[in-house]
Design an enzyme around this catalytic site. Structure first.
Site, PDB file in Angstrom:
ATOM      1  N   SER A 156      10.344  33.270 -27.174  1.00  0.00           N
ATOM      2  CA  SER A 156      10.784  34.298 -28.157  1.00  0.00           C
ATOM      3  C   SER A 156      11.406  33.631 -29.380  1.00  0.00           C
ATOM      4  O   SER A 156      11.842  32.484 -29.321  1.00  0.00           O
ATOM      5  CB  SER A 156      11.808  35.217 -27.505  1.00  0.00           C
ATOM      6  OG  SER A 156      12.987  34.481 -27.218  1.00  0.00           O
ATOM      7  N   HIS A 203       4.105  -3.187 -13.538  1.00  0.00           N
ATOM      8  CA  HIS A 203       5.380  -3.051 -14.258  1.00  0.00           C
ATOM      9  C   HIS A 203       5.904  -4.466 -14.482  1.00  0.00           C
ATOM     10  O   HIS A 203       5.953  -5.254 -13.532  1.00  0.00           O
ATOM     11  CB  HIS A 203       6.343  -2.213 -13.416  1.00  0.00           C
ATOM     12  CG  HIS A 203       7.683  -1.943 -14.064  1.00  0.00           C
ATOM     13  ND1 HIS A 203       7.858  -1.893 -15.439  1.00  0.00           N
ATOM     14  CD2 HIS A 203       8.905  -1.697 -13.533  1.00  0.00           C
ATOM     15  CE1 HIS A 203       9.139  -1.621 -15.693  1.00  0.00           C
ATOM     16  NE2 HIS A 203       9.790  -1.512 -14.557  1.00  0.00           N
ATOM     17  N   GLN A 256       1.668   3.599  -5.591  1.00  0.00           N
ATOM     18  CA  GLN A 256       0.679   3.050  -6.515  1.00  0.00           C
ATOM     19  C   GLN A 256      -0.397   2.263  -5.768  1.00  0.00           C
ATOM     20  O   GLN A 256      -1.579   2.334  -6.106  1.00  0.00           O
ATOM     21  CB  GLN A 256       1.352   2.146  -7.554  1.00  0.00           C
ATOM     22  CG  GLN A 256       2.049   2.907  -8.656  1.00  0.00           C
ATOM     23  CD  GLN A 256       1.083   3.760  -9.460  1.00  0.00           C
ATOM     24  OE1 GLN A 256      -0.093   3.447  -9.615  1.00  0.00           O
ATOM     25  NE2 GLN A 256       1.577   4.864  -9.968  1.00  0.00           N
ATOM     26  N   TYR A 278       0.854  -1.195   0.000  1.00  0.00           N
ATOM     27  CA  TYR A 278       0.000   0.000   0.000  1.00  0.00           C
ATOM     28  C   TYR A 278       0.890   1.246   0.000  1.00  0.00           C
ATOM     29  O   TYR A 278       0.841   2.059   0.903  1.00  0.00           O
ATOM     30  CB  TYR A 278      -0.924  -0.040   1.224  1.00  0.00           C
ATOM     31  CG  TYR A 278      -2.121   0.882   1.146  1.00  0.00           C
ATOM     32  CD1 TYR A 278      -3.194   0.578   0.324  1.00  0.00           C
ATOM     33  CD2 TYR A 278      -2.177   2.037   1.921  1.00  0.00           C
ATOM     34  CE1 TYR A 278      -4.304   1.410   0.262  1.00  0.00           C
ATOM     35  CE2 TYR A 278      -3.291   2.878   1.866  1.00  0.00           C
ATOM     36  CZ  TYR A 278      -4.340   2.554   1.029  1.00  0.00           C
ATOM     37  OH  TYR A 278      -5.439   3.381   0.965  1.00  0.00           O
ATOM     38  N   GLU A 309      12.747   6.091 -18.310  1.00  0.00           N
ATOM     39  CA  GLU A 309      13.085   6.718 -17.031  1.00  0.00           C
ATOM     40  C   GLU A 309      14.596   6.934 -16.895  1.00  0.00           C
ATOM     41  O   GLU A 309      15.025   7.896 -16.288  1.00  0.00           O
ATOM     42  CB  GLU A 309      12.501   5.936 -15.847  1.00  0.00           C
ATOM     43  CG  GLU A 309      13.049   4.556 -15.612  1.00  0.00           C
ATOM     44  CD  GLU A 309      12.110   3.668 -14.801  1.00  0.00           C
ATOM     45  OE1 GLU A 309      10.921   4.004 -14.643  1.00  0.00           O
ATOM     46  OE2 GLU A 309      12.571   2.617 -14.334  1.00  0.00           O
ATOM     47  N   GLU A 353      16.506  29.368 -13.789  1.00  0.00           N
ATOM     48  CA  GLU A 353      16.746  29.135 -15.201  1.00  0.00           C
ATOM     49  C   GLU A 353      16.675  27.652 -15.566  1.00  0.00           C
ATOM     50  O   GLU A 353      16.036  27.275 -16.544  1.00  0.00           O
ATOM     51  CB  GLU A 353      18.141  29.681 -15.546  1.00  0.00           C
ATOM     52  CG  GLU A 353      18.353  29.931 -16.999  1.00  0.00           C
ATOM     53  CD  GLU A 353      17.291  30.843 -17.594  1.00  0.00           C
ATOM     54  OE1 GLU A 353      17.079  31.943 -17.057  1.00  0.00           O
ATOM     55  OE2 GLU A 353      16.666  30.437 -18.600  1.00  0.00           O
TER      56      GLU A 353
HETATM   57  P1  NAI Z   1       6.487   2.021  -3.099  1.00  0.00           P
HETATM   58  O1  NAI Z   1       7.939   2.367  -3.043  1.00  0.00           O
HETATM   59  O2  NAI Z   1       5.518   3.092  -2.802  1.00  0.00           O
HETATM   60  O3  NAI Z   1       6.307   0.771  -2.114  1.00  0.00           O
HETATM   61  C1  NAI Z   1       5.101   0.065  -1.939  1.00  0.00           C
HETATM   62  C2  NAI Z   1       5.000  -0.551  -0.552  1.00  0.00           C
HETATM   63  O4  NAI Z   1       5.733  -1.755  -0.467  1.00  0.00           O
HETATM   64  C3  NAI Z   1       5.532   0.286   0.590  1.00  0.00           C
HETATM   65  O5  NAI Z   1       4.541   1.187   1.010  1.00  0.00           O
HETATM   66  C4  NAI Z   1       5.890  -0.728   1.653  1.00  0.00           C
HETATM   67  O6  NAI Z   1       4.866  -0.854   2.625  1.00  0.00           O
HETATM   68  C5  NAI Z   1       6.022  -2.032   0.901  1.00  0.00           C
HETATM   69  N1  NAI Z   1       7.389  -2.582   1.000  1.00  0.00           N
HETATM   70  C6  NAI Z   1       8.541  -1.917   0.768  1.00  0.00           C
HETATM   71  N2  NAI Z   1       9.591  -2.739   0.933  1.00  0.00           N
HETATM   72  C7  NAI Z   1       9.084  -3.944   1.270  1.00  0.00           C
HETATM   73  C8  NAI Z   1       9.664  -5.204   1.587  1.00  0.00           C
HETATM   74  N3  NAI Z   1      10.992  -5.372   1.581  1.00  0.00           N
HETATM   75  N4  NAI Z   1       8.833  -6.222   1.896  1.00  0.00           N
HETATM   76  C9  NAI Z   1       7.507  -6.056   1.907  1.00  0.00           C
HETATM   77  N5  NAI Z   1       6.910  -4.881   1.629  1.00  0.00           N
HETATM   78  C10 NAI Z   1       7.689  -3.843   1.319  1.00  0.00           C
HETATM   79  O7  NAI Z   1       6.181   1.376  -4.543  1.00  0.00           O
HETATM   80  P2  NAI Z   1       5.599   2.095  -5.846  1.00  0.00           P
HETATM   81  O8  NAI Z   1       6.504   3.198  -6.291  1.00  0.00           O
HETATM   82  O9  NAI Z   1       4.162   2.400  -5.651  1.00  0.00           O
HETATM   83  O10 NAI Z   1       5.760   0.951  -6.941  1.00  0.00           O
HETATM   84  C11 NAI Z   1       4.944  -0.218  -6.901  1.00  0.00           C
HETATM   85  C12 NAI Z   1       4.892  -0.852  -8.276  1.00  0.00           C
HETATM   86  O11 NAI Z   1       4.231   0.009  -9.201  1.00  0.00           O
HETATM   87  C13 NAI Z   1       6.253  -1.156  -8.897  1.00  0.00           C
HETATM   88  O12 NAI Z   1       6.135  -2.364  -9.616  1.00  0.00           O
HETATM   89  C14 NAI Z   1       6.472   0.006  -9.849  1.00  0.00           C
HETATM   90  O13 NAI Z   1       7.343  -0.285 -10.918  1.00  0.00           O
HETATM   91  C15 NAI Z   1       5.042   0.215 -10.341  1.00  0.00           C
HETATM   92  N6  NAI Z   1       4.771   1.561 -10.868  1.00  0.00           N
HETATM   93  C16 NAI Z   1       5.053   2.649 -10.067  1.00  0.00           C
HETATM   94  C17 NAI Z   1       4.773   3.927 -10.495  1.00  0.00           C
HETATM   95  C18 NAI Z   1       4.956   5.087  -9.566  1.00  0.00           C
HETATM   96  O14 NAI Z   1       4.447   6.149  -9.890  1.00  0.00           O
HETATM   97  N7  NAI Z   1       5.608   4.978  -8.422  1.00  0.00           N
HETATM   98  C19 NAI Z   1       4.205   4.166 -11.857  1.00  0.00           C
HETATM   99  C20 NAI Z   1       3.868   2.943 -12.578  1.00  0.00           C
HETATM  100  C21 NAI Z   1       4.181   1.696 -12.081  1.00  0.00           C
HETATM  101 MG    MG Z   2       7.715   4.704 -15.865  1.00  0.00          MG
END
Ligand code: NAI
Ligand code: MG
Length: 333
Positions: A257, A113, A28, A25, A200, A232
Site C-alpha cells: 500500500s 569459499h 554443498q 558430502y 552473512e 508480521e
Molecule cells: P556441512 O556442514 O554440510 O558439512 C559437510 C560435511 O563435512 C559433513 O556432512 C560431514 O560429513 C563432514 N564433516 C563435518 N565435520 C567434520 C570433521 N570434523 N572432520 C571431517 N569431516 C567433517 O558443510 P557445508 O555447509 O556444505 O559447507 C561446505 C563448504 O561450502 C564450506 O566451505 C562453505 O563455506 C561452502 N559453502 C556453503 C554454502 C551452503 O549453502 N551451506 C554456500 C556456499 C559455500
Molecule cells: Mg554466503
C-alpha cells in the site's frame, strides 16, 4: 560492469579424464557431487565413516547415492581435483592430516569459499593449481535449479595457476554444476571471502535474524499476541523478499500500500541509520583484518561452546517456539 560468463564461455571437456574428489558430502558436497555426476564427470567422495564417535550420516548418504566413497586421504590421493566442502573451521586440520601429502604437482585444490586460503588454514604448495568454484545459493536450491534444467549463479576465482589451465578447469566445473546457465562472475579469493562473510553477518543472516527477532520482541512485549507478531515479522518476510527478488524494491513498493511505502521512507532510515552503517563498516574491517576469523577459529578449536549455547538459546526464543507451532498448523493443509 563486471563480465558475466555463460555456457558458451565454458567447456566441460576441460575435465576430460579427470577425477574430482568431493571432500565432505554435506549440504554443498552432496548437491555439487550429484550435479557433477549428472554432467558426466567422474566423481569420488572423501568422507569419514564416523564423526565424533557416531556413524556419519553423510558417509551413509554418499554410499546410498551410489558414489565410490572412501577415506579423505584415499580420495585426495586418487583424484586430480580435490574440492574441499567440509565446514570451513575443519578445512585446516583435515588438510594438514589427510590431504597435504597428496598435493603433488599437477593437482588442483578447489573449494567453494576462500576462507582457509585467505586466513591461512591451508597453505598449498606453489606447484598446484588453487581455484574456487562457489554457488551463490544454498545447496537445496542449487540442486533444485539444476534438476529443473537451469542453475544458480556462481563465482569462480583462480589463486594459483602453475598448469596454465586453472581457469578452464574452474569454468568447466561451474558449467557442469549448471552455474554458467544462470551466469558466473570471476573474482579474487579476497573479494569472495570478505564479501561473503560481511554479507552473512550484517545483512543476510545476522542482520535479518536480529531485525525479525527484535520486531517480534517489541510487539510481544507490548502485549500483542505472539502468533500475530510472528506473521508480521517473520512469515511475511518471505513474501516481501520474493517481490524484491522478482522485480526490485520498486516492484515491491508498487504492490504494497501507499501507506506501507510511506512508512518505509519515513521510519526505515530511523531504524537502520547512520550509526548502523558505522557498525557495519567496523564489521567489514574485522573481516578484512582477520579479527573475525581468528575469534571463530579459536572458538571452534575449543569445541565451540558459545556456538552451541547460542544455538540452544535460540531454540528457546518465543519466535522459534511459536513459529514451530504455526508452521505445523499449516503443514499438509
Ligand atoms: P556441512 O556442514 O554440510 O558439512 C559437510 C560435511 O563435512 C559433513 O556432512 C560431514 O560429513 C563432514 N564433516 C563435518 N565435520 C567434520 C570433521 N570434523 N572432520 C571431517 N569431516 C567433517 O558443510 P557445508 O555447509 O556444505 O559447507 C561446505 C563448504 O561450502 C564450506 O566451505 C562453505 O563455506 C561452502 N559453502 C556453503 C554454502 C551452503 O549453502 N551451506 C554456500 C556456499 C559455500
Ligand atoms: Mg554466503
Amino acid at each position: 560492469m563486471v563480465k558475466i560468463l555463460h555456457d558458451s564461455d565454458a567447456d566441460i571437456s576441460a575435465l576430460n579424464g579427470k577425477t574430482i574428489a568431493i571432500i565432505g558430502y554435506g549440504n554443498q558436497g552432496s548437491a555439487q557431487a550429484l550435479c557433477l555426476r549428472d554432467s558426466g564427470i567422474n566423481v569420488i567422495i572423501g568422507e569419514t565413516e564416523t564423526l565424533n564417535g557416531n556413524p556419519n550420516r553423510s558417509w551413509e548418504k554418499a554410499v546410498s547415492d551410489g558414489f565410490k566413497t572412501m577415506s579423505i586421504s584415499e580420495a585426495a590421493k586418487s583424484a586430480d581435483i580435490i574440492h574441499i566442502l567440509l565446514p570451513d573451521e575443519f578445512h585446516g586440520p583435515v588438510y594438514k592430516k589427510e590431504i597435504r601429502k597428496y598435493m603433488k604437482p599437477g593437482k588442483v585444490l578447489s573449494c567453494s569459499h576462500g576462507f582457509n586460503i585467505i586466513f591461512k588454514g591451508i597453505v598449498p604448495p606453489a606447484d598446484v593449481d588453487v581455484i574456487m568454484v562457489a554457488p551463490k545459493s544454498p545447496a537445496t536450491e542449487e540442486r533444485k535449479a539444476f534438476l529443473a534444467g537451469f542453475g544458480v549463479p556462481g563465482l569462480f576465482a583462480v589463486r594459483q595457476n602453475p598448469s596454465g589451465k586453472a581457469k578452464e578447469i574452474a569454468l568447466g566445473m561451474a558449467k557442469a554444476m549448471g552455474f554458467t546457465r544462470a551466469g558466473v562472475l570471476e573474482c579474487t579469493f579476497e573479494q569472495e571471502t570478505y564479501e561473503d562473510l560481511f554479507g552473512e553477518q550484517t545483512v543476510l543472516c545476522g542482520g535479518l535474524v536480529e531485525l525479525m527477532k527484535t520486531g517480534f520482541e517489541v510487539l510481544t512485549e507490548a502485549g500483542y499476541p505472539p502468533e500475530m507478531a510472528y506473521f508480521e515479522c517473520v512469515h511475511e518476510m518471505k513474501l516481501i523478499v520474493d517481490l524484491i527478488y522478482e522485480g526490485g524494491i520498486q516492484k515491491m513498493n508498487a504492490i504494497i500500500s501507499n501507506t506501507a511505502e510511506w512508512g518505509e521512507y519515513e521510519i526505515g532510515p530511523k531504524i537502520i541509520n547512520a550509526a548502523t552503517k558505522v557498525r557495519m563498516k567496523k564489521a567489514l574491517k574485522d573481516v578484512e583484518t582477520g579479527k573475525f576469523a581468528r575469534k571463530w577459529l579459536k572458538e571452534s578449536k575449543n569445541g565451540a561452546p558459545n556456538l552451541h549455547a547460542k544455538r540452544k538459546a535460540l531454540g528457546e526464543h518465543p519466535v522459534e517456539v511459536v513459529g514451530k507451532q504455526i508452521r505445523e498448523m499449516f503443514e499438509h493443509k
